[in-house]
Design an enzyme around this catalytic site. Structure first.
Site, PDB file in Angstrom:
ATOM      1  N   GLU A   1      -5.703  -2.787  12.832  1.00 32.60           N
ATOM      2  CA  GLU A   1      -5.110  -3.688  11.478  1.00 32.60           C
ATOM      3  C   GLU A   1      -6.113  -4.526  11.268  1.00 32.60           C
ATOM      4  O   GLU A   1      -6.387  -5.172  10.446  1.00 32.60           O
ATOM      5  CB  GLU A   1      -3.911  -4.444  12.141  1.00 32.60           C
ATOM      6  CG  GLU A   1      -2.521  -3.147  11.857  1.00 32.60           C
ATOM      7  CD  GLU A   1      -2.897  -1.584  10.722  1.00 32.60           C
ATOM      8  OE1 GLU A   1      -2.941  -2.500   9.536  1.00 32.60           O
ATOM      9  OE2 GLU A   1      -2.678  -0.804  11.526  1.00 32.60           O
TER      10      GLU A   1
ATOM     11  N   GLU B   1      -2.241  -3.707   6.945  1.00 34.03           N
ATOM     12  CA  GLU B   1      -3.261  -4.895   7.168  1.00 34.03           C
ATOM     13  C   GLU B   1      -3.461  -5.572   5.770  1.00 34.03           C
ATOM     14  O   GLU B   1      -4.462  -5.892   5.576  1.00 34.03           O
ATOM     15  CB  GLU B   1      -4.670  -4.237   7.362  1.00 34.03           C
ATOM     16  CG  GLU B   1      -5.147  -3.629   5.872  1.00 34.03           C
ATOM     17  CD  GLU B   1      -4.732  -1.600   5.573  1.00 34.03           C
ATOM     18  OE1 GLU B   1      -3.958  -1.597   6.234  1.00 34.03           O
ATOM     19  OE2 GLU B   1      -5.740  -0.935   5.142  1.00 34.03           O
ATOM     20  N   ASN B   2      -2.554  -6.267   5.354  1.00 35.39           N
ATOM     21  CA  ASN B   2      -2.131  -7.114   4.310  1.00 35.39           C
ATOM     22  C   ASN B   2      -3.453  -8.330   4.133  1.00 35.39           C
ATOM     23  O   ASN B   2      -3.483  -9.147   5.922  1.00 35.39           O
ATOM     24  CB  ASN B   2      -0.380  -7.841   3.881  1.00 35.39           C
ATOM     25  CG  ASN B   2       0.110  -6.943   4.113  1.00 35.39           C
ATOM     26  OD1 ASN B   2      -0.193  -5.623   3.502  1.00 35.39           O
ATOM     27  ND2 ASN B   2       1.127  -6.520   4.820  1.00 35.39           N
TER      28      ASN B   2
ATOM     29  N   GLU C   1       0.959  -0.861   0.052  1.00 37.37           N
ATOM     30  CA  GLU C   1      -0.142  -0.341   0.188  1.00 37.37           C
ATOM     31  C   GLU C   1       0.824   1.438   0.256  1.00 37.37           C
ATOM     32  O   GLU C   1       1.681   1.126   0.477  1.00 37.37           O
ATOM     33  CB  GLU C   1      -0.783   0.032   1.646  1.00 37.37           C
ATOM     34  CG  GLU C   1      -1.893   1.310   0.905  1.00 37.37           C
ATOM     35  CD  GLU C   1      -3.290   1.543   2.715  1.00 37.37           C
ATOM     36  OE1 GLU C   1      -2.309   0.525   3.535  1.00 37.37           O
ATOM     37  OE2 GLU C   1      -3.621   1.995   2.473  1.00 37.37           O
TER      38      GLU C   1
ATOM     39  N   HIS D   1      -9.431  -3.381  10.243  1.00 37.64           N
ATOM     40  CA  HIS D   1      -9.395  -3.968   8.557  1.00 37.64           C
ATOM     41  C   HIS D   1      -9.878  -4.627   7.746  1.00 37.64           C
ATOM     42  O   HIS D   1     -10.519  -4.835   7.122  1.00 37.64           O
ATOM     43  CB  HIS D   1      -7.612  -3.197   8.043  1.00 37.64           C
ATOM     44  CG  HIS D   1      -7.518  -1.902   7.966  1.00 37.64           C
ATOM     45  ND1 HIS D   1      -8.567  -0.841   7.698  1.00 37.64           N
ATOM     46  CD2 HIS D   1      -6.676  -0.886   8.131  1.00 37.64           C
ATOM     47  CE1 HIS D   1      -8.378   0.182   7.745  1.00 37.64           C
ATOM     48  NE2 HIS D   1      -6.406   0.409   8.400  1.00 37.64           N
TER      49      HIS D   1
ATOM     50  N   GLY E   1       2.847   2.719  10.416  1.00 37.41           N
ATOM     51  CA  GLY E   1       2.751   2.082  11.487  1.00 37.41           C
ATOM     52  C   GLY E   1       2.729  -0.010  11.678  1.00 37.41           C
ATOM     53  O   GLY E   1       3.682  -0.259  12.884  1.00 37.41           O
ATOM     54  N   ALA E   2       1.577  -0.124  10.855  1.00 41.97           N
ATOM     55  CA  ALA E   2       1.598  -1.280  10.441  1.00 41.97           C
ATOM     56  C   ALA E   2       0.125  -1.550   9.083  1.00 41.97           C
ATOM     57  O   ALA E   2       0.120  -0.490   8.184  1.00 41.97           O
ATOM     58  CB  ALA E   2       0.573  -2.187  11.772  1.00 41.97           C
TER      59      ALA E   2
ATOM     60  N   GLU F   1      -9.905   4.125   6.474  1.00 40.63           N
ATOM     61  CA  GLU F   1      -9.029   4.636   7.799  1.00 40.63           C
ATOM     62  C   GLU F   1      -9.690   5.226   8.668  1.00 40.63           C
ATOM     63  O   GLU F   1      -9.822   4.872   9.371  1.00 40.63           O
ATOM     64  CB  GLU F   1      -7.398   5.247   6.197  1.00 40.63           C
ATOM     65  CG  GLU F   1      -7.040   4.642   6.601  1.00 40.63           C
ATOM     66  CD  GLU F   1      -6.171   3.239   6.374  1.00 40.63           C
ATOM     67  OE1 GLU F   1      -6.678   3.596   7.922  1.00 40.63           O
ATOM     68  OE2 GLU F   1      -5.606   2.591   5.549  1.00 40.63           O
TER      69      GLU F   1
HETATM   70  N1  TRP Z   1      -2.921   0.798   5.634  1.00 40.30           N
HETATM   71  C1  TRP Z   1      -2.497   1.259   6.550  1.00 40.30           C
HETATM   72  C2  TRP Z   1      -3.316   1.172   8.313  1.00 40.30           C
HETATM   73  O1  TRP Z   1      -3.853   1.713   8.505  1.00 40.30           O
HETATM   74  C3  TRP Z   1      -0.900   2.302   6.330  1.00 40.30           C
HETATM   75  C4  TRP Z   1      -0.026   2.096   5.885  1.00 40.30           C
HETATM   76  C5  TRP Z   1      -0.626   3.414   4.563  1.00 40.30           C
HETATM   77  C6  TRP Z   1       1.372   1.897   5.420  1.00 40.30           C
HETATM   78  N2  TRP Z   1       0.946   3.318   3.426  1.00 40.30           N
HETATM   79  C7  TRP Z   1       1.781   2.941   4.429  1.00 40.30           C
HETATM   80  C8  TRP Z   1       1.628   1.445   5.913  1.00 40.30           C
HETATM   81  C9  TRP Z   1       3.108   2.236   3.468  1.00 40.30           C
HETATM   82  C10 TRP Z   1       2.928   0.544   6.481  1.00 40.30           C
HETATM   83  C11 TRP Z   1       3.659   1.487   4.603  1.00 40.30           C
HETATM   84  O2  TRP Z   1      -2.948   1.075   8.277  1.00 40.30           O
HETATM   85 ZN    ZN Z   2      -5.029   1.362   8.922  1.00 35.80          ZN
END
Ligand code: TRP
Ligand code: ZN
Length: 870
Positions: free
Chosen positions: A301, A267-268, A124, A304, A264-265, A323
Site C-alpha cells: 500500500e 492505498e487511499n 476502489e 502505491h 487486504g488493504a 497492481e
Molecule cells: N487496490 C487495493 C490493493 O491492491 C485492493 C483493492 C481493490 C481493494 N479493490 C478493493 C481493497 C476493494 C478492498 C476492497 O492494495
Molecule cells: Zn494494490
C-alpha cells in the site's frame, strides 16, 4: 428516492474507451455522519473538455435531495439506473449535489459503511458512486477538500485524505474536522474514517528532510499489536527511497485497521484502510506468516503512493499498470529485507498453483482484460501476480539499471496523470533501448504458455543444442495464440558442478535466452561432455516447462545448481515425477528409490543451507498445484498419493527429522529472519514426524510448551493433517482461550475448514454458530468456508454432493449481503469441467440454481454465465 438496479448487467469493452466529456478540478465534500441517514453535500467545479452540454454522473443507492448548478435549482436532469444525466450545462459551472445514504444497511462493504463502531469507506474500484453522484472513473482527477461532522463522544477521530486544516465543535455535542488533499486524485482514492481508536504514532524524516507524522489507528485495547505495522511502514519508506529513489509527499501518513473489509488493504491517499489481519500482530496472536504478510501488505500500500496514486490508471482495464508493478515492488521489498530464495519460491508457488488454475478456468483473461462486467471480479491473481511476473520479465530483460531508468522516465512523463500499460512499456523501451514490441503480447494474450524443451549433445562437434517449442492452449475467451517473447534463463553444468560459458556463434551469450519463435534451437559451443542443463532459472517467465530430466540429473541439480531457486525447483520436479507416476496407478505401493530419499536426506543434513530454505525444499507441491497438471482431476487419488509420499519420507528419514527437530529448540520469540527460518524448519519436521509413532506425543508437547503463536498453530496444524488423537483437545483448549477474538479464531476456523475427517462438513456447520463466527465478516467467511472450498479437496468434493450443496447455500445468502465476497468464494465451482461426470452434474446444478435467482448480483452473474457457457 432510492434507486433499484433492475436491468441485466452489460459488459464494457476496453476498445470502447472514451476520454471524459468533463472534468472536476476541485470537489468540496461535507459529511454529516449518522448511522442510517448520512447527508453528503458535494460542491464540484466542473469544466467541459469537449463540446457537450450534458454530463453523465455515476450513482448507486443514493437518495438525491438537492441538485444545483451555479447556485440555481436545476431541473434539467434525468435519474437513470446507475446514475444521473444533467443537461443544458454551461461550459464551466459549480455543481452542488446533496444525497442521503444509509451506511448501517451497507453490508456490501463498498462505499460508506460501518465496521464495528466506526464509519469507514472503500471506494476502489467503483464505490465512490455509492457516496455521491460523480464521474466515478480514474481519469477524472480532482483536488478533494473534505469536512467530516459527527458526534464527538462516539467519534472522537474524524479522518480523511491529506492534511488537517481546520476543526471545530458544534453546540449539539457534535464536532467537525476539515481535510485538504493537495494532490489531484481520482475518486477511488478518496477515504473517510470516523471512530474511537487507540493510536500508535511515530515520525519519519525523508531523505530531503520532510517530517512525516505516522499514525496507526486500531481498535481500543489493541495498541500492543500495532508496532510491527509501524516498523514495516518505516522500512517501506526507507526502502523506496534507497531502491527506487521515491519519497513520500505529504506531512502525514495514516493507517486505520478495520475488522470488516473485503480485501487486504487499500492505498487511499495519505489514509490507508487496512483489514485488521494485515496490521495487528504480537507473538501471542500472530504467526511468522502473519508477520511477513503484514510487512508485505504495508509495503504494497505504501508503494502505491507512487505506482497507483501519483501515476494512476486511465481506465480499469489498465489495473495491472498499478497492481502488477506494485506487487513486483512489494516482492522486491520482502526479498531485499528477507530471503530472496524463499520469497521467490513462495511467489512461484502462487503462480504455478492458483494463477495457472485461473488461466485455465472460464474466468481466464489477459493481465490487461478486454471485457468486464463487474470490475471487482478483475482484482485477480492474473492481474496482480502474473502482472508482477510480466514486470519482472522486463526487469530481467533490461537489468536493474535499465529498469530504473525506465521508472524514472515513466514518472517524468506521467506523474500527476492517469496512464496506460502501453505508456509504461514505452517508457521502459525508450529509456533502455531494448525492443519490447513482441513482448507487449504478454498484456493482451491470456493463458499459460508451455515450453517443450529437448536437447542433443554432439560429442564430435562438442556442441549442445536446446530446442525450445512454445505453445499456448486456447483459453475460454481467446482461441488464437501467438508466439511470445520469453526470457529463458539457463545454465549448463559440467559433472564437476562448474558452469560452462554459454557460447553461441563464437560469442559469449547471456544466461537469458530470447525465445521468440514457435520453435527455436540454440546451439552452444565448446561443450566438452554432455552437460546437465538448469532450465528456467528463477522462473524467468510464467510458463510451464517440460524437459525429460532423469532422476540423476535432478538430484545433481538439487546439490550443485548455483542458484537456490534452481535447487528447490529440481527437488520439486523430482517429486513431481513420482507423484505423477503414482497418481497414474493409485493401486501401486508408494515407495521411493534410495537415491531419491537420500537426496532429501542430504538436504536435511546440509549445514551450509539456511534452515528456511531447507524447509522449502522439504515442502511438497499442494493438492491444488498437482491438480493443475491434469485435464481431469482425480481428487482422491492425488490426496492419497501426496499423503503416502509424505509418509514414506517421514518413515525413511525419522531419525534425521527428529534430530533436526530436537536440535532447533524453542527460543525466546523474535522475528529475526534467521529465527523465522529455524521455526519454519522445526515445524516442517514436526509435520512429518506427526505421521510417525511419536507424532501424538511430540505435537501435544509442542502445543503445551509453546511460547508463541507460530509453534502453537504448527502443532495444531500437524494434529489436523495427520488426524492425531490430541486434535480435539488442542482445538477446544485454543477455542476456550481465544473465543473472544475473531482474528485469532480465524486460524481455528481454518483448521476446521481444512479438516480431512469425513465428518468435516457437519463440524463446519456447527462452527458457524461459534460465538466468534459471523457471515457478515469476510475474514471469518474466508477462514472457515473459503478454506473448505479451496483447501479441503476430499471433503469438499465428496461424492454425496453435500459439499457443493453447502457452497450453493452460502453463495445464495452472500449474493444478497456481500456479492464481492460471494464472487471470490465461487471460484472453485467454476472449474467443474475438471471433475468426473457425476461431480460435474452436481456442481452445475448449484451454478444453475444461482443463475435462476432473480436478484443475482453482477459479480456472480458474470462468473456463473461464463462458466455455464464454456
Ligand atoms: N487496490 C487495493 C490493493 O491492491 C485492493 C483493492 C481493490 C481493494 N479493490 C478493493 C481493497 C476493494 C478492498 C476492497 O492494495
Ligand atoms: Zn494494490
Amino acid at each position: 428516492m432510492t434507486q433499484q438496479a433492475t436491468t441485466q448487467p452489460v459488459a464494457k469493452y476496453r476498445k470502447d474507451y472514451q476520454s471524459p466529456s468533463h472534468t472536476t478540478s476541485d470537489i468540496d465534500l461535507y459529511f454529516e455522519l449518522h448511522d442510517s441517514a448520512t447527508i453528503v453535500t458535494a460542491i464540484s467545479q466542473v469544466k467541459q473538455l469537449r463540446d457537450s452540454t450534458t454530463v453523465e454522473l455515476d450513482g448507486e443507492q443514493l437518495g438525491l435531495q438537492t441538485l444545483q448548478v451555479n447556485g440555481q435549482d436545476w431541473s434539467e436532469y434525468e435519474l437513470l439506473d446507475g446514475g444521473l444525466k444533467i443537461h443544458q450545462l454551461p461550459s464551466e459551472f459549480e455543481l452542488k449535489i446533496v444525497t442521503q445514504i444509509d451506511p448501517e444497511a451497507n453490508t456490501a462493504l463498498e462505499g460508506l459503511y460501518k465496521s464495528g463502531g466506526a464509519f469507514c469507506t472503500q471506494c476502489e474500484a467503483e464505490g465512490f458512486r455509492r457516496i455521491t453522484f460523480y464521474q466515478d472513473r480514474p481519469d477524472v482527477l480532482a483536488r478533494f477538500t473534505t469536512t467530516v461532522e459527527a458526534d464527538k463522544n462516539t467519534y472522537p477521530y474524524l479522518l480523511s485524505n491529506g492534511n488537517r486544516i481546520d476543526s471545530g465543535d458544534l453546540d449539539n455535542g457534535r464536532h467537525w474536522v476539515k481535510w485538504q488533499d493537495p494532490h489531484p486524485k481520482p475518486a477511488y482514492l478518496f477515504a473517510l474514517v470516523a471512530g474511537d481508536f487507540d493510536v500508535l504514532t511515530d515520525q519519519y524524516v525523508t531523505r530531503s528532510g520532510r517530517e512525516v507524522a505516522l499514525e496507526i489507528f486500531v481498535d481500543k485495547g489493541n495498541l500492543n499489536r500495532a508496532p510491527h505495522a509501524m516498523t514495516s511502514l518505516i522500512n517501506s519508506m526507507k526502502w523506496d527511497e534507497e531502491r527506487f529513489g521515491l519519497e513520500y509527499d505529504l506531512d502525514i501518513y495514516m493507517i486505520v485497521a478495520v475488522d470488516f473489509f473485503n480485501m487486504g488493504a487499500m492505498e487511499n491517499k495519505g489514509l490507508n484502510v487496512f483489514n485488521s489481519k494485515y496490521v495487528l500482530a504480537n507473538d501471542q496472536t500472530a504467526t511468522d506468516t502473519d508477520y511477513l504478510g503484514i510487512e508485505a501488505v504495508i509495503g504494497h500500500e505504501y508503494f502505491h503512493n507512487w505506482t497507483g496514486n501519483r501515476v494512476t490508471c486511465q481506465d480499469w482495464f489498465q489495473l495491472s499498470l498499478k497492481e502488477g508493478l506494485t506487487v513486483f515492488r512489494d516482492q522486491e521489498f520482502s526479498s531485499d529485507l528477507g530471503s530472496r530464495a524463499v520469497n521467490r519460491i513462495n511467489n512461484v508457488r502462487i503462480i504455478r498453483g492458483p494463477q495457472f488454475a485461473e488461466d485455465a478456468s472460464p474466468m481466464s483473461h489477459p493481465i490487461r482484460p478486454d471485457k468486464v462486467i463487474e470490475m471487482n471480479n478483475f482484482y485477480t491473481l492474473t492481474v496482480y501476480e502474473k502482472g508482477s511476473e510480466v514486470i519482472r520479465m522486463m526487469h530481467t530483460l533490461l537489468g536493474e539499471e535499465g529498469f530504473q531508468k525506465g521508472m524514472k522516465l515513466y514518472f517524468e512523463r506521467h506523474d500527476g496523470t492517469a496512464a496506460t500499460c502501453e505508456n509504461f512499456v514505452a517508457a521502459m523501451e525508450d529509456a533502455s533501448g531494448v525492443d519490447l514490441k513482441q513482448f507487449r503480447l504478454w498484456y493482451s494474450q491470456s493463458g499459460t504458455p508451455t515450453l517443450d524443451v529437448t536437447s542433443h549433445y554432439d560429442a564430435d562437434k562438442q556442441t549442445f543444442s536446446l530446442t525450445v517449442v512454445q505453445s499456448t492452449e486456447p483459453t475460454h475467451e481467446q482461441k488464437e495464440k501467438q508466439a511470445l517473447h520469453i526470457p529463458f534463463d539457463i545454465e549448463l553444468y559440467k559433472y564437476t558442478g562448474e558452469a560452462y560459458s554459454l557460447i553461441i556463434d563464437g560469442k559469449i551469450n547471456s544466461n537469458v535466452l530470447d525465445v521468440t519463435q514457435p520453435e527455436q534451437t540454440f546451439v552452444f559451443e565448446g561443450i566438452e561432455s554432455a552437460p546437465v542443463p538448469s532450465l528456467l532459472r528463477e522462473f524467468s517467465a510464467p510458463v510451464k516447462l517440460n524437459y525429460a530430466y532423469s532422476d540423476e540429473e535432478l538430484i545433481f541439480l538439487m546439490r550443485h545448481a548455483t542458484n537456490d531457486f534452481a535447487r528447490w525447483d529440481a527437488g520439486q520436479m523430482l517429486l513431481a515425477k513420482y507423484i505423477k507416476s503414482f497418481v497414474a496407478d493409485t493401486n501401486a505401493v508408494v515407495e521411493l528409490p534410495t537415491e531419491v530419499v537420500d537426496a532429501f536426506r542430504g538436504v536435511l543434513l546440509d549445514n551450509t543451507l539456511e534452515p528456511a530454505f531447507i524447509a522449502e525444499m522439504l515442502t511438497f507441491p499442494s493438492h491444488n498445484e498437482v491438480s493443475g497438471w491434469y485435464k481431469r482431476v482425480d481428487v482422491d487419488g492425488i490426496a492419497k498419493v501426496l499423503k503416502s509420499i509424505k509418509q514414506v519420507i517421514a518413515n525413511e528419514l525419522t531419525d534425521e527429522l527428529s534430530a533436526t527437530y530436537f536440535a532447533l529448540t524453542q527460543q525466546a520469540y523474535s522475528i529475526e529472519h534467521a529465527e523465522i527460518g529455524q521455526r519454519s524448519l522445526r515445524n516442517v519436521c514436526l509435520g512429518y514426524l506427526a505421521y510417525t509413532e511419536q507424532g501424538n506425543t511430540l505435537v501435544e508437547k509442542q502445543y503445551y510448551s509453546s511460547n508463541n503463536m507460530t509453534d502453537t498453530i504448527a502443532a495444531m496444524s500437524a494434529a489436523n493433517s495427520a488426524q492425531l488423537a490430541c486434535r480435539e483437545t488442542l482445538m477446544s483448549d485454543y477455542s476456550d482461550k481465544w473465543k473472544h477474538d475473531g482474528l485469532v479464531m480465524d486460524k481455528w476456523f481454518m483448521l476446521q475448514g481444512t479438516n480431512p475427517a469425513s465428518n468435516a462438513l457437519s463440524v463446519i456447520r456447527e462452527s458457524m454458530s461459534h460465538e466468534a463466527f459471523s457471515l457478515k465478516n469476510p475474514n471469518r467467511i474466508r477462514s472457515l468456508i473459503g478454506a473448505f472450498l479451496n483447501n479441503n479437496p476430499v471433503q469438499f468434493h465428496a461424492t454425496t454432493g453435500e459439499g457443493y450443496g453447502f457452497a450453493g447455500e452460502i453463495l445464495r445468502q452472500l449474493n444478497e449481503s456481500n456479492p464481492q465476497v460471494a464472487s471470490r468464494l465461487i471460484d472453485p465451482l467454476l472449474k467443474f469441467r475438471l471433475y468426473d461426470e457425476a461431480r460435474q452434474a452436481q456442481i452445475k446444478a448449484q451454478l444453475e440454481a444461482l443463475k435462476s435467482m432473480d436478484n443475482l448480483a453482477k459479480d456472480l452473474f458474470e462468473k456463473v454465465n461464463k462458466a455455464l457457457e464454456s
